[in-house]
Design an enzyme around this catalytic site. Structure first.
Site, PDB file in Angstrom:
ATOM      1  N   CYS A  94      40.892 -39.248 -18.492  1.00  0.00           N
ATOM      2  CA  CYS A  94      39.842 -40.150 -18.957  1.00  0.00           C
ATOM      3  C   CYS A  94      39.001 -39.371 -19.954  1.00  0.00           C
ATOM      4  CB  CYS A  94      39.004 -40.638 -17.773  1.00  0.00           C
ATOM      5  SG  CYS A  94      37.626 -41.675 -18.267  1.00  0.00           S
ATOM      6  N   CYS A 106      37.522 -46.663 -24.767  1.00  0.00           N
ATOM      7  CA  CYS A 106      38.464 -45.851 -23.979  1.00  0.00           C
ATOM      8  C   CYS A 106      38.851 -44.636 -24.804  1.00  0.00           C
ATOM      9  CB  CYS A 106      39.706 -46.682 -23.631  1.00  0.00           C
ATOM     10  SG  CYS A 106      40.991 -45.728 -22.795  1.00  0.00           S
TER      11      CYS A 106
END
Length: 274
Positions: free
Chosen positions: A72, A218
């Site tokens: 992430c 993202c």
């Protein structure tokens, strides 16, 4: 059970961060899902910072459906800022299941993170069968019932597929996202990005994250999109990836190592009672 946690976001891509370095909080999958639920605390991903002797911490990422994520990017940048604030460090090293990620704290809530090299071989994505990952020829249909075929697959700690289209607004990501995420070609599911090339140094995107849905931003999708743009000779080594909430700056060096730079939010301390 009651414990302290923290909330941060990178361009609206938001996280609940649990610091497990001193006192360990163990959560079940159902408890993770509850914390991520927008009707309770709410976040795209939940992050555990675990104690690690070889780095500033080992990070575990969980999507809002309770499933584990391998990487992430925005979450790593947020945790780097969090650790830098407490330790006054300018460089933060964090371990993840995808490898060691080094972040540099640039000030004014800007953090730069080395993401590593992208993987583009079919078995590294992974795909369920051998195909040309530059063009998977997957069909998506826009709002006007026009068919589009394409899709470049890239793994940057998570599997991604990027569709370069004329107008991202012409496609319903809420419909296309889950269909492609669960496509039988992707045994570990996949993150889906619709991308529009504005120039050699700017791409606009809309992202569907596996296990989290349509997110405001993202980090790994931004990295994967930059790699896919370069692979398809659409963009240069440095490119801004634009979300509705702002931009992430991606640089790919001669050895195909990726660096991501962008803003992170302030740190909010919260109490969670389960």
């Amino acid at each position: 059970m009651e414990f302290k946690a923290f909330k941060m976001d990178g361009l609206g891509n938001d996280f609940v961060i649990i610091d497990n370095r001193e006192k360990i909080i163990n959560l079940t999958k159902d408890q993770i899902i509850k914390i991520c639920d927008r009707n309770f605390i709410g976040c795209d991903q939940l992050i555990f910072i675990n104690k690690n002797d070889n780095s500033d911490g080992f990070l575990e990422f969980f999507n809002s459906d309770g499933g584990k994520a391998g990487a992430c990017g925005n979450g790593t940048r947020c945790v780097a800022e969090f650790i830098a604030k407490e330790s006054n460090k300018k460089t933060v090293n964090l371990n993840t299941s995808s490898g060691n990620l080094k972040s540099v704290i640039l000030g004014n809530n800007i953090v730069s993170t080395d993401i590593g090299q992208a993987k583009i071989k079919w078995n590294e994505i992974p795909l369920s069968k051998e195909l040309n990952t530059k063009n998977l020829n997957i069909e998506i249909i826009d709002k006007f019932n026009k068919k589009f075929q394409g899709g470049t697959a890239v793994n940057v700690g998570n599997p991604h597929i990027i569709f370069f289209v004329k107008n991202i607004e012409d496609f319903n990501i809420e419909k296309i996202g889950p269909e492609i995420e669960n496509h039988n070609l992707f045994p570990e599911k996949v993150n889906v990005t619709l991308a529009k090339v504005i120039s050699k140094n700017l791409i606009k995107v809309n992202v569907w994250e596996r296990g989290a849905g349509n997110t405001k931003a993202c980090g790994t999708a931004a990295c994967a999109t930059a790699v896919a743009g370069k692979l398809n000779n659409l963009t240069e080594d440095t490119v801004d990836i634009e979300f509705t909430t702002g931009k992430l700056f991606i640089k790919i060096d001669k050895q195909n190592f990726i660096n991501m730079k962008g803003p992170v939010s302030k740190i909010d301390s919260i109490n969670i009672k389960l």
